[in-house]
Motif scaffolding. Structure first.
Motif, mmCIF file in Angstrom:
data_model
loop_
_atom_site.group_PDB
_atom_site.id
_atom_site.type_symbol
_atom_site.label_atom_id
_atom_site.label_comp_id
_atom_site.label_asym_id
_atom_site.label_seq_id
_atom_site.Cartn_x
_atom_site.Cartn_y
_atom_site.Cartn_z
ATOM 1 N N VAL A 284 0.844 -1.198 0.000
ATOM 2 C CA VAL A 284 0.000 0.000 0.000
ATOM 3 C C VAL A 284 0.880 1.250 0.000
ATOM 4 N N SER A 285 1.886 1.261 0.840
ATOM 5 C CA SER A 285 2.803 2.388 0.903
ATOM 6 C C SER A 285 3.550 2.559 -0.424
ATOM 7 N N GLY A 286 3.940 1.448 -1.036
ATOM 8 C CA GLY A 286 4.608 1.498 -2.339
ATOM 9 C C GLY A 286 3.747 2.164 -3.394
ATOM 10 N N ILE A 287 2.459 1.842 -3.388
ATOM 11 C CA ILE A 287 1.529 2.461 -4.349
ATOM 12 C C ILE A 287 1.460 3.968 -4.115
ATOM 13 N N PHE A 288 1.357 4.372 -2.851
ATOM 14 C CA PHE A 288 1.296 5.802 -2.538
ATOM 15 C C PHE A 288 2.576 6.520 -2.954
ATOM 16 N N ILE A 289 3.723 5.918 -2.683
ATOM 17 C CA ILE A 289 5.002 6.536 -3.044
ATOM 18 C C ILE A 289 5.124 6.661 -4.563
ATOM 19 N N ILE A 290 4.713 5.626 -5.293
ATOM 20 C CA ILE A 290 4.745 5.688 -6.757
ATOM 21 C C ILE A 290 3.843 6.813 -7.249
ATOM 22 N N PHE A 291 2.652 6.939 -6.670
ATOM 23 C CA PHE A 291 1.756 8.032 -7.065
ATOM 24 C C PHE A 291 2.429 9.381 -6.836
ATOM 25 N N TYR A 292 3.021 9.576 -5.656
ATOM 26 C CA TYR A 292 3.657 10.851 -5.347
ATOM 27 C C TYR A 292 4.828 11.133 -6.285
ATOM 28 N N CYS A 293 5.595 10.120 -6.651
ATOM 29 C CA CYS A 293 6.711 10.325 -7.580
ATOM 30 C C CYS A 293 6.195 10.736 -8.962
ATOM 31 N N ILE A 294 5.136 10.074 -9.412
ATOM 32 C CA ILE A 294 4.535 10.452 -10.701
ATOM 33 C C ILE A 294 4.006 11.882 -10.623
ATOM 34 N N TYR A 295 3.393 12.209 -9.510
ATOM 35 C CA TYR A 295 2.901 13.573 -9.313
ATOM 36 C C TYR A 295 4.059 14.579 -9.349
ATOM 37 N N ASN A 296 5.174 14.249 -8.698
ATOM 38 C CA ASN A 296 6.331 15.150 -8.696
ATOM 39 C C ASN A 296 6.889 15.338 -10.101
ATOM 40 N N ILE A 297 6.972 14.257 -10.869
ATOM 41 C CA ILE A 297 7.443 14.370 -12.258
ATOM 42 C C ILE A 297 6.486 15.246 -13.062
ATOM 43 N N TYR A 298 5.201 15.007 -12.884
ATOM 44 C CA TYR A 298 4.173 15.815 -13.558
ATOM 45 C C TYR A 298 4.333 17.293 -13.209
ATOM 46 N N THR A 299 4.575 17.587 -11.928
ATOM 47 C CA THR A 299 4.725 18.972 -11.474
ATOM 48 C C THR A 299 5.974 19.614 -12.076
ATOM 49 N N ILE A 300 7.065 18.882 -12.113
ATOM 50 C CA ILE A 300 8.301 19.410 -12.703
ATOM 51 C C ILE A 300 8.087 19.750 -14.176
ATOM 52 N N LEU A 301 7.471 18.827 -14.917
ATOM 53 C CA LEU A 301 7.254 19.043 -16.346
ATOM 54 C C LEU A 301 6.218 20.136 -16.610
ATOM 55 N N LYS A 302 5.184 20.188 -15.782
ATOM 56 C CA LYS A 302 4.128 21.191 -15.973
ATOM 57 C C LYS A 302 4.640 22.601 -15.690
ATOM 58 N N ASN A 303 5.374 22.753 -14.590
ATOM 59 C CA ASN A 303 5.858 24.077 -14.203
ATOM 60 C C ASN A 303 7.163 24.467 -14.889
ATOM 61 N N LYS A 304 7.806 23.484 -15.513
ATOM 62 C CA LYS A 304 9.094 23.715 -16.192
ATOM 63 C C LYS A 304 10.142 24.324 -15.256
ATOM 64 N N LYS A 305 10.088 23.842 -14.014
ATOM 65 C CA LYS A 305 11.090 24.264 -13.036
ATOM 66 C C LYS A 305 11.226 23.157 -11.994
ATOM 67 N N PRO A 306 12.379 23.112 -11.315
ATOM 68 C CA PRO A 306 12.594 22.062 -10.293
ATOM 69 C C PRO A 306 11.619 22.198 -9.144
ATOM 70 N N LEU A 307 11.445 21.095 -8.426
ATOM 71 C CA LEU A 307 10.585 21.113 -7.245
ATOM 72 C C LEU A 307 11.209 21.975 -6.164
ATOM 73 N N GLU A 308 10.373 22.630 -5.412
ATOM 74 C CA GLU A 308 10.837 23.404 -4.266
ATOM 75 C C GLU A 308 10.944 22.464 -3.072
ATOM 76 N N VAL A 309 11.978 22.638 -2.288
ATOM 77 C CA VAL A 309 12.188 21.818 -1.117
ATOM 78 C C VAL A 309 11.420 22.423 0.047
ATOM 79 N N VAL A 310 10.733 21.565 0.798
ATOM 80 C CA VAL A 310 9.940 22.029 1.951
ATOM 81 C C VAL A 310 10.854 22.331 3.105
#
Length: 161
Positions: free
Chosen positions: A135-161
């Motif tokens: 279950v945790s693996g599925i959530f982590i995979i979703f978040y990684c896909i989301y992060n890739i999507y965000t990087i490509l959509k915004n055309k800039k690196p992710l901001e660190v919290v």
């Protein structure tokens, strides 16, 4: 995708709060019964172990959603923006492969193996302890896909919290 992430964040944070609260109560009960009543509770130690494992794995997935894991940034900070994006995408893809191989696939395998074994005190299948890996693996995979999507959509690196 944004809505799904927000809902998943809310669910995971709520689960982590409940698990942490249960863990505190169970460990407190265990200490009380062991040292005050001199009759340790049989179920609380095992249930606390289950809560702890689930809390750690759900917490790890939640932190992926917050982009809050520890990292060494000075190398990435020295890179140009385009290269930094490529490095971040590579890291996210590496995490996807790890999560799919170890957490998802390995979690399913060990859960199937442990499903026939009953825990000593609770008399429930030990597979429940290991099921959280997948279950945790599925959530982590979703978040990684989301992060890739965000990087490509915004055309800039992710901001660190």
């Amino acid at each position: 995708m944004e809505t799904t992430k927000k809902v998943l964040d809310k669910i995971l944070s709520s689960i982590c709060v409940v698990l942490f609260g249960a863990l505190v109560l169970l460990v407190t009960w265990q200490v009380f019964t062991r040292f005050v009543l001199n009759n340790p509770s049989a179920f609380s130690e095992e249930l606390a172990k289950y809560c702890f494992v689930w809390l750690v794995l759900f917490g790890a997935a939640f932190v992926f959603g917050e982009n809050g894991h520890m990292r060494i940034e000075f190398i990435q900070d020295a890179l140009p923006v385009k290269i930094k994006m490529v490095v971040q995408i590579f890291i996210e893809i590496s995490i996807i492969f790890f999560s799919a191989l170890v957490l998802l696939s390995g979690g399913l395998t060990i859960t199937k193996l442990a499903w026939e074994q009953l825990s000593a005190a609770l008399q429930i299948p030990v597979g429940y302890l290991y099921a959280v890996m997948s279950v945790s693996g599925i959530f982590i995979i979703f978040y990684c896909i989301y992060n890739i999507y965000t990087i490509l959509k915004n055309k800039k690196p992710l901001e660190v919290v």
